[in-house]
Motif scaffolding. Structure first.
Motif, PDB file in Angstrom:
ATOM      1  N   LEU A  96     -92.510 -49.035 -34.926  1.00 38.55           N
ATOM      2  CA  LEU A  96     -92.327 -49.993 -36.014  1.00 38.55           C
ATOM      3  C   LEU A  96     -92.919 -51.356 -35.664  1.00 38.55           C
ATOM      4  CD1 LEU A  96     -88.786 -49.133 -37.384  1.00 38.55           C
ATOM      5  CD2 LEU A  96     -91.023 -48.202 -37.994  1.00 38.55           C
ATOM      6  N   THR A  97     -94.226 -51.425 -35.695  1.00 36.15           N
ATOM      7  CA  THR A  97     -94.942 -52.679 -35.455  1.00 36.15           C
ATOM      8  C   THR A  97     -95.233 -53.348 -36.795  1.00 36.15           C
ATOM      9  OG1 THR A  97     -97.092 -51.593 -35.616  1.00 36.15           O
ATOM     10  CG2 THR A  97     -96.037 -51.656 -33.430  1.00 36.15           C
ATOM     11  N   PRO A  98     -95.554 -54.629 -36.792  1.00 34.13           N
ATOM     12  CA  PRO A  98     -95.947 -55.285 -38.051  1.00 34.13           C
ATOM     13  C   PRO A  98     -97.101 -54.567 -38.743  1.00 34.13           C
ATOM     14  CG  PRO A  98     -95.508 -56.925 -36.377  1.00 34.13           C
ATOM     15  CD  PRO A  98     -95.454 -55.603 -35.684  1.00 34.13           C
ATOM     16  N   ASP A  99     -98.053 -54.050 -37.965  1.00 36.62           N
ATOM     17  CA  ASP A  99     -99.180 -53.322 -38.563  1.00 36.62           C
ATOM     18  C   ASP A  99     -98.705 -52.065 -39.277  1.00 36.62           C
ATOM     19  OD1 ASP A  99    -101.067 -55.142 -37.756  1.00 36.62           O
ATOM     20  OD2 ASP A  99    -101.595 -54.058 -35.917  1.00 36.62           O
ATOM     21  N   ALA A 100     -97.705 -51.394 -38.705  1.00 35.65           N
ATOM     22  CA  ALA A 100     -97.164 -50.194 -39.350  1.00 35.65           C
ATOM     23  C   ALA A 100     -96.527 -50.554 -40.685  1.00 35.65           C
ATOM     24  CB  ALA A 100     -96.142 -49.524 -38.439  1.00 35.65           C
ATOM     25  N   PHE A 101     -95.811 -51.665 -40.715  1.00 30.92           N
ATOM     26  CA  PHE A 101     -95.180 -52.091 -41.964  1.00 30.92           C
ATOM     27  C   PHE A 101     -96.213 -52.537 -43.001  1.00 30.92           C
ATOM     28  CE2 PHE A 101     -91.201 -52.874 -39.389  1.00 30.92           C
ATOM     29  CZ  PHE A 101     -90.448 -51.924 -40.048  1.00 30.92           C
ATOM     30  N   ARG A 102     -97.317 -53.087 -42.536  1.00 32.17           N
ATOM     31  CA  ARG A 102     -98.351 -53.564 -43.467  1.00 32.17           C
ATOM     32  C   ARG A 102     -99.280 -52.455 -43.939  1.00 32.17           C
ATOM     33  NH1 ARG A 102     -98.518 -58.622 -40.130  1.00 32.17           N
ATOM     34  NH2 ARG A 102     -99.882 -57.471 -38.708  1.00 32.17           N
ATOM     35  N   GLY A 103     -99.211 -51.290 -43.317  1.00 33.00           N
ATOM     36  CA  GLY A 103    -100.071 -50.182 -43.698  1.00 33.00           C
ATOM     37  C   GLY A 103     -99.685 -49.603 -45.045  1.00 33.00           C
ATOM     38  N   THR A 104    -100.324 -48.520 -45.416  1.00 33.32           N
ATOM     39  CA  THR A 104     -99.995 -47.853 -46.671  1.00 33.32           C
ATOM     40  C   THR A 104     -98.613 -47.215 -46.563  1.00 33.32           C
ATOM     41  OG1 THR A 104    -100.915 -45.720 -46.012  1.00 33.32           O
ATOM     42  CG2 THR A 104    -102.436 -47.323 -47.011  1.00 33.32           C
ATOM     43  N   THR A 105     -98.052 -46.887 -47.711  1.00 40.98           N
ATOM     44  CA  THR A 105     -96.741 -46.232 -47.708  1.00 40.98           C
ATOM     45  C   THR A 105     -96.802 -44.912 -46.954  1.00 40.98           C
ATOM     46  OG1 THR A 105     -96.174 -47.254 -49.839  1.00 40.98           O
ATOM     47  CG2 THR A 105     -94.906 -45.324 -49.183  1.00 40.98           C
ATOM     48  N   GLY A 106     -97.907 -44.195 -47.118  1.00 46.34           N
ATOM     49  CA  GLY A 106     -98.068 -42.929 -46.414  1.00 46.34           C
ATOM     50  C   GLY A 106     -98.096 -43.115 -44.911  1.00 46.34           C
ATOM     51  N   GLN A 107     -98.795 -44.139 -44.445  1.00 50.70           N
ATOM     52  CA  GLN A 107     -98.874 -44.417 -43.011  1.00 50.70           C
ATOM     53  C   GLN A 107     -97.514 -44.827 -42.456  1.00 50.70           C
ATOM     54  OE1 GLN A 107    -101.965 -47.375 -43.286  1.00 50.70           O
ATOM     55  NE2 GLN A 107    -103.556 -45.950 -42.576  1.00 50.70           N
ATOM     56  N   LEU A 108     -96.802 -45.654 -43.222  1.00 56.85           N
ATOM     57  CA  LEU A 108     -95.465 -46.071 -42.782  1.00 56.85           C
ATOM     58  C   LEU A 108     -94.521 -44.883 -42.764  1.00 56.85           C
ATOM     59  CD1 LEU A 108     -93.410 -48.179 -41.965  1.00 56.85           C
ATOM     60  CD2 LEU A 108     -93.072 -48.720 -44.388  1.00 56.85           C
ATOM     61  N   ASN A 109     -94.642 -44.042 -43.775  1.00 56.09           N
ATOM     62  CA  ASN A 109     -93.808 -42.831 -43.827  1.00 56.09           C
ATOM     63  C   ASN A 109     -94.024 -41.982 -42.581  1.00 56.09           C
ATOM     64  OD1 ASN A 109     -92.317 -40.606 -44.671  1.00 56.09           O
ATOM     65  ND2 ASN A 109     -93.044 -40.736 -46.764  1.00 56.09           N
ATOM     66  N   GLU A 110     -95.271 -41.841 -42.191  1.00 55.65           N
ATOM     67  CA  GLU A 110     -95.591 -41.046 -41.000  1.00 55.65           C
ATOM     68  C   GLU A 110     -95.023 -41.704 -39.736  1.00 55.65           C
ATOM     69  OE1 GLU A 110     -99.521 -39.334 -38.600  1.00 55.65           O
ATOM     70  OE2 GLU A 110     -99.724 -40.180 -40.618  1.00 55.65           O
ATOM     71  N   ALA A 164     -94.519 -59.103 -40.512  1.00 49.09           N
ATOM     72  CA  ALA A 164     -95.375 -58.388 -41.457  1.00 49.09           C
ATOM     73  C   ALA A 164     -95.368 -59.041 -42.835  1.00 49.09           C
ATOM     74  CB  ALA A 164     -94.930 -56.936 -41.566  1.00 49.09           C
ATOM     75  N   PHE A 165     -94.193 -59.506 -43.266  1.00 46.90           N
ATOM     76  CA  PHE A 165     -94.039 -60.090 -44.607  1.00 46.90           C
ATOM     77  C   PHE A 165     -93.336 -61.442 -44.496  1.00 46.90           C
ATOM     78  CE2 PHE A 165     -93.205 -55.409 -44.964  1.00 46.90           C
ATOM     79  CZ  PHE A 165     -94.487 -55.058 -45.354  1.00 46.90           C
ATOM     80  N   PRO A 166     -94.050 -62.467 -44.057  1.00 46.92           N
ATOM     81  CA  PRO A 166     -93.422 -63.769 -43.801  1.00 46.92           C
ATOM     82  C   PRO A 166     -92.782 -64.416 -45.024  1.00 46.92           C
ATOM     83  CG  PRO A 166     -95.812 -63.920 -43.706  1.00 46.92           C
ATOM     84  CD  PRO A 166     -95.489 -62.470 -43.736  1.00 46.92           C
ATOM     85  N   GLY A 167     -93.169 -63.993 -46.199  1.00 41.79           N
ATOM     86  CA  GLY A 167     -92.596 -64.605 -47.399  1.00 41.79           C
ATOM     87  C   GLY A 167     -91.399 -63.864 -47.967  1.00 41.79           C
TER      88      GLY A 167
END
Length: 227
Positions: A96-110, A164-167
């Motif tokens: 669970l890295t910031p990049d994982a959270f910023r990826g597509t839903t499919g990538q995060l799901n994986e 990942a989502f500073p706002g």
């Protein structure tokens, strides 16, 4: 029995900390041997039937040898629980890295599915793992181990989400982290309670639910600071 003014019975405080931390190699071996044997006995009989006498008998050690390090069976369970939670939590940073959270839903799901399955695998490979988890939930004096672990998970995941989502709303990120941790814990228990279930299928359902909530966080209105 003595009672408080409110009428509630005061329960004696159970000692959980080891009496003595091993400083020499031989002492360390005995300490680890006791924990290893306790986990084996726990896997066989469950936490309700676990006793220090059983552990001593299996470990071929006298009760004084055990009590030199652990004051009671709850201290053994406390240390086993702390170690298991530590192993589980160490897996989070890998997936669970910031990049994982910023990826597509499919990538995060994986990524989430991979994490959940790895947590299941670590628990299954730990001797007495599921019984340790059950003890942390069922035995009041041990629940703080589980709660401390949950706080650590929430802190880790919330920090990664914030990067990942500073706002995004900090309270919503924290809420997601807390719910996600509870969902993962419940899914693990369900898999061990019903061995006929497919771990991959179960964790994919849980991961998909988590990923959809992260998508909502990412698309939620940005918070604006009040002047």
């Amino acid at each position: 029995m003595p009672s408080s003014r409110s009428g509630a019975v005061k329960r004696p405080k159970v000692k959980l900390a080891p009496k003595l931390m091993p400083a020499q190699a031989r002492s360390s071996e005995t300490y680890e041997h006791l924990l290893h044997v306790a986990a084996q006995v726990l896997a066989e009989v469950g936490f309700e039937k676990l006793t220090t006498n059983l552990v001593c008998e299996r470990a071929k050690l006298s009760p004084p040898a055990l009590y030199r390090y652990f004051p009671n069976k709850y201290a053994l369970l406390h240390e086993l629980g702390r170690r298991l939670m530590e192993q589980q939590n160490a897996l989070i940073a890998e997936s669970l890295t910031p990049d994982a959270f910023r990826g597509t839903t499919g990538q995060l799901n994986e990524a989430l599915t991979t994490l959940l399955l790895a947590t299941f695998q670590v628990t299954r490979e730990t001797t007495g793992g599921i019984w340790i988890m059950r003890a942390l939930r069922a035995i009041p004096v041990l629940q703080e181990v589980r709660l401390a672990s949950a706080r650590e998970v929430v802190a880790q995941v919330t920090a990664q989400l914030a990067e990942a989502f500073p706002g995004a709303d900090p309270e919503q990120m924290k809420l997601f982290s807390r719910v996600a941790d509870s969902m993962a814990y419940a899914a693990l228990e369900m898999l061990f309670d019903d061995p006929t279930l497919d771990p991959m299928a179960v964790m994919q359902v849980v991961a998909a639910s988590m990923a959809s909530q992260v998508e909502r966080l990412a698309s939620s209105p940005k918070k604006t600071s009040k002047r």
